[in-house]
Enzyme design. Structure first.
Site, PDB file in Angstrom:
ATOM      1  N   SER A 128     -21.390  57.116  34.552  1.00 57.09           N
ATOM      2  CA  SER A 128     -21.979  57.572  35.807  1.00 57.09           C
ATOM      3  C   SER A 128     -23.266  56.838  36.117  1.00 57.09           C
ATOM      4  O   SER A 128     -24.017  56.463  35.209  1.00 57.09           O
ATOM      5  CB  SER A 128     -22.275  59.074  35.691  1.00 57.09           C
ATOM      6  OG  SER A 128     -23.097  59.495  36.748  1.00 57.09           O
ATOM      7  N   TYR A 153     -26.058  66.722  31.636  1.00 59.44           N
ATOM      8  CA  TYR A 153     -24.816  66.027  32.009  1.00 59.44           C
ATOM      9  C   TYR A 153     -25.031  64.518  31.917  1.00 59.44           C
ATOM     10  O   TYR A 153     -24.280  63.813  31.241  1.00 59.44           O
ATOM     11  CB  TYR A 153     -24.357  66.396  33.418  1.00 59.44           C
ATOM     12  CG  TYR A 153     -23.410  65.377  33.982  1.00 59.44           C
ATOM     13  CD1 TYR A 153     -23.839  64.415  34.891  1.00 59.44           C
ATOM     14  CD2 TYR A 153     -22.083  65.336  33.573  1.00 59.44           C
ATOM     15  CE1 TYR A 153     -22.978  63.453  35.381  1.00 59.44           C
ATOM     16  CE2 TYR A 153     -21.208  64.382  34.064  1.00 59.44           C
ATOM     17  CZ  TYR A 153     -21.677  63.434  34.968  1.00 59.44           C
ATOM     18  OH  TYR A 153     -20.818  62.471  35.439  1.00 59.44           O
ATOM     19  N   LYS A 157     -23.510  61.288  29.266  1.00 56.77           N
ATOM     20  CA  LYS A 157     -22.933  59.988  29.644  1.00 56.77           C
ATOM     21  C   LYS A 157     -23.683  58.857  28.933  1.00 56.77           C
ATOM     22  O   LYS A 157     -23.076  57.917  28.428  1.00 56.77           O
ATOM     23  CB  LYS A 157     -22.985  59.799  31.158  1.00 56.77           C
ATOM     24  CG  LYS A 157     -22.035  60.714  31.932  1.00 56.77           C
ATOM     25  CD  LYS A 157     -20.589  60.536  31.493  1.00 56.77           C
ATOM     26  CE  LYS A 157     -19.643  61.393  32.295  1.00 56.77           C
ATOM     27  NZ  LYS A 157     -18.241  61.284  31.837  1.00 56.77           N
TER      28      LYS A 157
END
Ligand code: WQD
Length: 342
Positions: A128, A153, A157
């Site tokens: 991302s 989050y 990644k």
């Protein structure tokens, strides 16, 4: 020649289901694994309607060792794996960090163990643009600094890419490509698959279409006092089918051993930034309607602007986004009307 067999983890999700369609259309055999935590099995019907092929589906929680073990006993060979399976709600991850670390990192680690055990050497990782945080310069290229993550989050990644890199360093047969998505939006032009946000959508575009459909009363625009063209945040909104096609390009790159390094990274964007108000105007244009929205306070964790330098994906991966913002908003609206029977 027998079909190449690809494992799609999280393959019933938004990007996973669209990637399944592109892979099947290119002659791959697809096995979809999903724990249905953020989707239903409905996308299987849509994939079949579009491709006339219904992929094998396995209900598996990849964070559970015994379920991963059983999966690979049933399917001991794949030509490649595309790993989408992860929780991805930025806001939720602030409140439930351990849910995100346990799920996203355990799933990846158990999957990598099986790749090594079963000699599966081609891995595509769903990453991302959040790994860049508030970038120092725009557009953002793959050499841009990886800032400390703004959310758990985003941190999963960043850590995920490091886990893969560390694993490759001691297992030279393994090759991986991380695809750093900017903002995937839209739906398949056929209207058979699209985004299925369960509950209240956190992302802009499903909230726009649900407001237009009367599911939500009003869109709240999180701040218009940013240093941008009209004060609202800027993002690189990319059609989900363009994102899906990039996965096929990346997979072929590894299968054909065209990769220059064992771990490569590509930004997936259009290279064009659009503000929230420009997205709203695009929706109003393609739907010939007026959207009910209100400017409210900023949202915690939002970066002012982020859009991609797509040079590397265009020249090295040989992939370029083709759909426009209006195309994506038109397909998103068509999908919303379809699932609401409007
Ligand atoms: C976009 C803009 C909001 C909702 C997403 C994913 C993340 C990652 C990057 C893949 C922001 C504004 C939103 C609303 C609003 N993708 N907004 N009202 O935050 O860029 O992150 O793309 O990994 O997983 O979450 O996307 O759609 O939430 O927000 O004004 O009701 O829309 O402030 O400027 P974001 P988003």
């Amino acid at each position: 020649m027998s079909k190449k067999k690809i494992l799609l983890t999280g393959g019933l999700g938004f990007i996973g289901s669209h990637t399944a369609v592109e892979l099947i259309n290119k002659g791959f055999e697809v096995v979809i694994v999903d724990n249905l935590s953020n989707t239903t099995t409905e996308p299987l019907d849509g994939i079949e309607k579009i491709t006339s092929c219904r992929p094998v589906f396995e209900l598996v929680d990849l964070s559970k060792y015994d379920q991963v073990e059983a999966l690979f006993q049933r399917h001991p060979f794949f030509d490649g794996v595309i790993h989408f399976a992860a929780f991805k709600a930025v806001g939720e991850s602030y409140n439930l960090p351990l849910k995100y670390y346990l799920n996203n990192l355990t799933s990846l680690s158990l999957l990598l163990e099986k790749c090594l055990e079963f000699n599966i050497n081609n891995l595509i990782f769903s990453s991302s643009c959040t790994v860049y945080g508030e970038a120092d310069a725009l557009p953002i290229n793959e050499e841009s600094a990886i800032k400390s993550a703004l959310s758990p989050y985003g941190n999963t990644k960043q850590i995920g890419e490091e886990i893969i890199l560390d694993t490759i360093r001691v297992n030279p047969n393994l090759k991986a490509i991380a695809l750093r998505y900017f903002n995937p939006i839209g739906a398949h032009p056929s209207g058979e698959i699209g985004e299925l946000p369960l509950g209240t959508p956190l992302n802009l575009v499903p909230y726009v279409t649900q407001t237009a459909a009367g599911i939500r009363s009003q869109l709240q625009v999180y701040g218009n006092d940013y240093d941008t063209v009209d004060g609202t945040n800027v993002r690189d909104y990319i059609h989900v089918v363009d994102v899906a096609k990039a996965h096929v390009s990346a997979l072929n790159r590894l299968i054909e051993s065209e990769n220059k390094e064992d771990f490569e990274v590509f930004n997936l964007g259009t290279g064009k930034g659009s503000s929230v108000l420009e997205v709203i105007k695009s929706f109003e244009r393609v739907s010939d309607s007026k959207l009910n929205y209100k400017i409210v306070d900023r949202r915690k964790g939002d970066v002012t602007a982020a859009f991609a330098d797509t040079t590397k994906a265009n020249t090295v991966l040989g992939w370029k986004a083709e759909f426009t913002l209006d195309d994506a908003m038109r397909d998103a609206w068509q999908w919303e009307k379809k699932i609401r029977n409007i």
